[in-house]
Scaffold this motif. Structure first.
Motif, PDB file in Angstrom:
ATOM      1  N   UNK A   1      -4.486  -6.348  16.036  1.00 50.69           N
ATOM      2  CA  UNK A   1      -4.560  -7.457  15.084  1.00 50.69           C
ATOM      3  C   UNK A   1      -3.961  -7.068  13.735  1.00 50.69           C
ATOM      4  N   UNK A   2      -3.996  -5.760  13.428  1.00 48.83           N
ATOM      5  CA  UNK A   2      -3.498  -5.272  12.143  1.00 48.83           C
ATOM      6  C   UNK A   2      -2.882  -3.894  12.294  1.00 48.83           C
ATOM      7  N   UNK A   3      -2.049  -3.553  11.315  1.00 45.49           N
ATOM      8  CA  UNK A   3      -1.580  -2.190  11.147  1.00 45.49           C
ATOM      9  C   UNK A   3      -2.656  -1.416  10.395  1.00 45.49           C
ATOM     10  N   UNK A   4      -2.702  -0.082  10.539  1.00 44.26           N
ATOM     11  CA  UNK A   4      -3.730   0.704   9.832  1.00 44.26           C
ATOM     12  C   UNK A   4      -3.758   0.479   8.324  1.00 44.26           C
ATOM     13  N   UNK A   5      -2.574   0.393   7.692  1.00 45.24           N
ATOM     14  CA  UNK A   5      -2.546   0.208   6.244  1.00 45.24           C
ATOM     15  C   UNK A   5      -3.083  -1.164   5.828  1.00 45.24           C
ATOM     16  N   UNK A   6      -3.121  -2.120   6.763  1.00 48.06           N
ATOM     17  CA  UNK A   6      -3.733  -3.422   6.459  1.00 48.06           C
ATOM     18  C   UNK A   6      -5.226  -3.270   6.202  1.00 48.06           C
ATOM     19  N   UNK A   7      -5.866  -2.424   6.997  1.00 47.76           N
ATOM     20  CA  UNK A   7      -7.305  -2.207   6.839  1.00 47.76           C
ATOM     21  C   UNK A   7      -7.601  -1.343   5.615  1.00 47.76           C
ATOM     22  N   UNK A   8      -6.759  -0.338   5.376  1.00 45.79           N
ATOM     23  CA  UNK A   8      -6.942   0.513   4.192  1.00 45.79           C
ATOM     24  C   UNK A   8      -6.753  -0.316   2.924  1.00 45.79           C
ATOM     25  N   UNK A   9      -5.720  -1.153   2.928  1.00 45.14           N
ATOM     26  CA  UNK A   9      -5.487  -2.028   1.784  1.00 45.14           C
ATOM     27  C   UNK A   9      -6.639  -2.984   1.552  1.00 45.14           C
ATOM     28  N   UNK A  10      -7.222  -3.493   2.631  1.00 50.08           N
ATOM     29  CA  UNK A  10      -8.347  -4.412   2.511  1.00 50.08           C
ATOM     30  C   UNK A  10      -9.545  -3.730   1.857  1.00 50.08           C
ATOM     31  N   UNK A  11      -9.803  -2.468   2.226  1.00 48.30           N
ATOM     32  CA  UNK A  11     -10.928  -1.743   1.628  1.00 48.30           C
ATOM     33  C   UNK A  11     -10.681  -1.450   0.147  1.00 48.30           C
ATOM     34  N   UNK A  12      -9.432  -1.113  -0.189  1.00 48.11           N
ATOM     35  CA  UNK A  12      -9.104  -0.881  -1.600  1.00 48.11           C
ATOM     36  C   UNK A  12      -9.272  -2.157  -2.421  1.00 48.11           C
ATOM     37  N   UNK A  13      -8.795  -3.275  -1.889  1.00 48.85           N
ATOM     38  CA  UNK A  13      -8.928  -4.552  -2.588  1.00 48.85           C
ATOM     39  C   UNK A  13     -10.394  -4.951  -2.721  1.00 48.85           C
ATOM     40  N   UNK A  14     -11.157  -4.789  -1.644  1.00 50.32           N
ATOM     41  CA  UNK A  14     -12.575  -5.151  -1.672  1.00 50.32           C
ATOM     42  C   UNK A  14     -13.326  -4.314  -2.700  1.00 50.32           C
ATOM     43  N   UNK A  15     -13.014  -3.025  -2.757  1.00 47.86           N
ATOM     44  CA  UNK A  15     -13.698  -2.149  -3.715  1.00 47.86           C
ATOM     45  C   UNK A  15     -13.331  -2.516  -5.148  1.00 47.86           C
ATOM     46  N   UNK A  16     -12.052  -2.821  -5.382  1.00 49.38           N
ATOM     47  CA  UNK A  16     -11.623  -3.216  -6.725  1.00 49.38           C
ATOM     48  C   UNK A  16     -12.304  -4.519  -7.144  1.00 49.38           C
TER      49      UNK A  16
END
Length: 224
Positions: free
Chosen positions: A182-197
């Motif tokens: 459903x996603x590339x790995x960096x899609x999930x990493x980016x989502x966590x960074x955005x959520x934390x920010x």
């Protein structure tokens, strides 16, 4: 007060938001380094050996379902009702607004980057790929539980177990989205960074506005 004033909050926002923007730009402009790393990382979780394990596939599918954006809405409503009944009305409102705000920014950045999903993705996984909405949503749900629900549990051992389980839930959900193409790995990493920010901003808003909201008659008896 559930969320305390923290002078380092904006520093954490700058770091997480800065790394998110860097990752966004790498993906937006098709960086060969980012593409290569994505492909290598994805191969770790989508090998034939893993796909042949029936229970693992079922677990990944189940996690992906319970952490879908639609299910996140159900979870946050349940959390909000629970908090409201415990006289935590302002935290209940904050919980709903935090998830809605995160989903909004996630949608905005999806349409800015317009990254295509992996070619093997399921038909049900439509829309753009970066950042992962599932990962962003479950990160915020876990954060809400950590910040305004778990403190209501008196036993420290129970709180610790719940904290560990929430961390594992985020980790395995991110893996499930990559495993299911459903996603590339960096899609999930980016989502966590955005959520934390975004969480740093949401916490700051809570500290600034919770005492003011107590002046509203309907919310004056709320625990903050």
């Amino acid at each position: 007060m559930f969320i305390k004033r923290d002078n380092h909050r904006w520093r954490r926002f700058a770091f997480s938001g800065g790394f998110f923007i860097i990752l966004l730009l790498l993906i937006k402009f098709n960086s060969s380094v980012a593409t290569m790393m994505d492909a290598v990382l994805q191969s770790l979780f989508t090998s034939q050996r893993l796909e042949g394990i029936g229970w693992f596939h079922a677990l990944m599918t189940f996690l992906s379902f319970i952490a879908s954006p639609k299910m996140d809405i159900i979870w946050v409503i349940i959390i909000a009702v629970f908090l409201w009944l415990r006289q935590c009305k302002i935290p209940a409102i904050w919980s709903v607004c935090t998830l809605i705000g995160g989903d909004f920014f996630g949608g905005v950045f999806k349409h800015i980057v317009k990254r295509a999903r992996p070619s093997q993705h399921l038909p049900t996984d439509d829309g753009y790929s970066f950042p992962s909405g599932h990962t962003l949503g479950i990160f915020l749900i876990a954060a809400i539980l950590l910040l305004v629900v778990l403190p209501l549990i008196q036993r420290q051992s129970v709180r610790t177990i719940c904290q560990i389980l929430l961390v594992f839930a985020i980790f395995f959900l991110a893996i499930s989205r990559v495993y299911l193409y459903a996603h590339w790995p960096f899609d999930t990493i980016g989502a966590m960074l955005l959520a934390y920010a975004w969480l740093q901003v949401a916490e700051w808003l809570y500290v600034a506005w919770a005492p003011r909201l107590q002046r509203i008659p309907m919310l004056e008896d709320s625990i903050i």
